[in-house]
Design a protein around this motif. Structure first.
Motif, PDB file in Angstrom:
ATOM      1  N   GLN A 171      51.702  39.649  45.024  1.00  0.00           N
ATOM      2  CA  GLN A 171      53.018  39.892  45.100  1.00  0.00           C
ATOM      3  C   GLN A 171      53.530  40.985  44.332  1.00  0.00           C
ATOM      4  O   GLN A 171      53.649  40.823  43.039  1.00  0.00           O
ATOM      5  CB  GLN A 171      53.762  38.624  44.778  1.00  0.00           C
ATOM      6  CG  GLN A 171      53.686  37.498  45.843  1.00  0.00           C
ATOM      7  CD  GLN A 171      54.147  37.607  47.072  1.00  0.00           C
ATOM      8  OE1 GLN A 171      55.080  38.174  47.243  1.00  0.00           O
ATOM      9  NE2 GLN A 171      53.264  37.279  47.926  1.00  0.00           N
ATOM     10  N   PRO A 173      55.724  43.198  42.277  1.00  0.00           N
ATOM     11  CA  PRO A 173      57.185  43.040  41.502  1.00  0.00           C
ATOM     12  C   PRO A 173      58.336  44.104  42.542  1.00  0.00           C
ATOM     13  O   PRO A 173      57.932  45.159  42.621  1.00  0.00           O
ATOM     14  CB  PRO A 173      57.207  43.145  40.179  1.00  0.00           C
ATOM     15  CG  PRO A 173      55.589  43.163  39.924  1.00  0.00           C
ATOM     16  CD  PRO A 173      55.010  43.812  41.220  1.00  0.00           C
ATOM     17  N   LYS A 174      59.282  43.588  42.774  1.00  0.00           N
ATOM     18  CA  LYS A 174      60.471  44.401  43.141  1.00  0.00           C
ATOM     19  C   LYS A 174      60.847  45.075  42.071  1.00  0.00           C
ATOM     20  O   LYS A 174      61.000  44.922  41.019  1.00  0.00           O
ATOM     21  CB  LYS A 174      61.726  43.486  43.671  1.00  0.00           C
ATOM     22  CG  LYS A 174      61.355  42.506  44.797  1.00  0.00           C
ATOM     23  CD  LYS A 174      62.489  41.640  45.139  1.00  0.00           C
ATOM     24  CE  LYS A 174      62.329  40.795  46.385  1.00  0.00           C
ATOM     25  NZ  LYS A 174      63.457  39.867  46.802  1.00  0.00           N
ATOM     26  N   LEU A 175      61.193  46.501  42.577  1.00  0.00           N
ATOM     27  CA  LEU A 175      61.751  47.432  41.660  1.00  0.00           C
ATOM     28  C   LEU A 175      63.009  47.192  40.845  1.00  0.00           C
ATOM     29  O   LEU A 175      63.194  47.604  39.606  1.00  0.00           O
ATOM     30  CB  LEU A 175      61.750  49.058  42.413  1.00  0.00           C
ATOM     31  CG  LEU A 175      60.571  49.536  42.781  1.00  0.00           C
ATOM     32  CD1 LEU A 175      60.964  50.858  43.423  1.00  0.00           C
ATOM     33  CD2 LEU A 175      59.866  50.134  41.421  1.00  0.00           C
ATOM     34  N   SER A 176      63.868  46.307  41.448  1.00  0.00           N
ATOM     35  CA  SER A 176      65.088  46.042  40.814  1.00  0.00           C
ATOM     36  C   SER A 176      64.779  45.160  39.724  1.00  0.00           C
ATOM     37  O   SER A 176      65.206  45.144  38.547  1.00  0.00           O
ATOM     38  CB  SER A 176      65.987  45.233  41.793  1.00  0.00           C
ATOM     39  OG  SER A 176      65.224  44.150  42.487  1.00  0.00           O
ATOM     40  N   THR A 177      63.774  43.917  39.983  1.00  0.00           N
ATOM     41  CA  THR A 177      63.321  43.361  38.795  1.00  0.00           C
ATOM     42  C   THR A 177      62.758  44.119  37.617  1.00  0.00           C
ATOM     43  O   THR A 177      62.808  43.647  36.537  1.00  0.00           O
ATOM     44  CB  THR A 177      62.351  42.274  39.377  1.00  0.00           C
ATOM     45  OG1 THR A 177      62.727  41.433  40.540  1.00  0.00           O
ATOM     46  CG2 THR A 177      61.891  41.203  38.514  1.00  0.00           C
ATOM     47  N   TYR A 221      54.278  51.571  45.271  1.00  0.00           N
ATOM     48  CA  TYR A 221      55.618  51.918  45.514  1.00  0.00           C
ATOM     49  C   TYR A 221      55.509  53.079  46.208  1.00  0.00           C
ATOM     50  O   TYR A 221      56.580  53.177  46.997  1.00  0.00           O
ATOM     51  CB  TYR A 221      56.132  51.991  44.158  1.00  0.00           C
ATOM     52  CG  TYR A 221      56.220  50.341  43.295  1.00  0.00           C
ATOM     53  CD1 TYR A 221      57.054  49.339  43.854  1.00  0.00           C
ATOM     54  CD2 TYR A 221      55.980  50.316  41.933  1.00  0.00           C
ATOM     55  CE1 TYR A 221      57.084  48.275  43.470  1.00  0.00           C
ATOM     56  CE2 TYR A 221      56.208  48.937  41.456  1.00  0.00           C
ATOM     57  CZ  TYR A 221      56.777  48.130  42.026  1.00  0.00           C
ATOM     58  OH  TYR A 221      56.828  46.820  41.437  1.00  0.00           O
TER      59      TYR A 221
END
Length: 238
Positions: A171, A173-177, A221
């Motif tokens: 998974q 990680p989301k860039l916002s996280t 990314y």
């Protein structure tokens, strides 16, 4: 006549002594072999000059009690056929009289049985050129180096990899996280903070793997963003 008999006795004694010396072994029934007491050379305070002593516990001692105050010098190769060479004192000194230059620290203590039951090589940096090991060095326990390490290469043989990032179940990680974590902590997720590095140091093996993990995540990314840009360009070209 008496002198003639005395000469014969002395001759027989000399022959007998010569025979003993040429035999396979020379047995000295007493404890000590004493040398140099009447050879005309200077004798120090310890005048017995016991060269070899068969001492208690069936030990053979060379230069017993330091009778030869100049020490014991071996002017040719010394071969030790036993398993152990024991030094009862603290220091093992080398090179004091070998004719080579000696630096400012002239004691040249090669090995010292130091405090905390430690064996120190090149104690106090007496050999100012350092300690050279010209073949493989095996360290089976942790090695502590208080100074700088200079080397041509470092090879770590038991490191895991970070290629788990490329597994389908990973998974990303989301860039916002990631952005939120950086704003709150001032460092990347799963990477030590600057304060932690200063206080506890850095385990290079683990640190390199974590950096590789972040590079692989960054690559994913970029790939995702590239796909988005191509999709946007395709829509605009329609």
């Amino acid at each position: 006549m008496k002198n003639y008999k005395l000469t014969i006795v002395l001759t027989i004694a000399v022959i007998a002594l010569s025979f003993q010396i040429k035999a396979q072994s020379l047995t000295v029934p007493g404890f000590d072999i004493i040398l140099g007491t009447n050879d005309g050379r200077d004798i120090g305070e310890k005048t017995e000059q016991r060269a070899l002593v068969h001492w208690v516990k069936d030990q053979l001692i060379v230069n017993y009690d330091g009778d030869f105050e100049g020490g014991t010098i071996v002017d040719s190769d010394l071969t030790v056929n036993g398993f152990r060479l024991k030094l009862q004192g603290g220091d093992f000194q080398l090179g004091l009289s070998d004719g080579r230059p000696i630096g400012n620290k002239i004691e040249q203590r090669a090995m010292v049985h130091d405090n905390d039951d430690r064996l120190t090589i090149n104690f106090n940096g007496d050999f100012e050129g350092g300690t050279h090991i010209q073949s493989k060095l095996y360290v089976t326990d942790n090695a502590l180096v208080s100074g700088q390490i200079q080397t041509r290469s470092i090879k770590v043989t038991n490191s895991p990899t970070a290629d788990f990032v490329f597994e389908k179940e990973y998974q990303l990680p989301k860039l916002s996280t990631v952005e939120k974590f950086i704003k709150e902590n001032k460092h990347l997720p799963e990477i030590q903070s600057a304060n932690d590095m200063t206080e506890n140091g850095v385990v290079i093996e683990d640190f390199q793997i974590k950096l590789l993990q972040k590079i692989e995540e960054l690559t994913l990314y970029i790939i995702a963003q590239d796909k988005q840009l191509k999709a946007m360009k395709a829509r605009l070209d329609m």
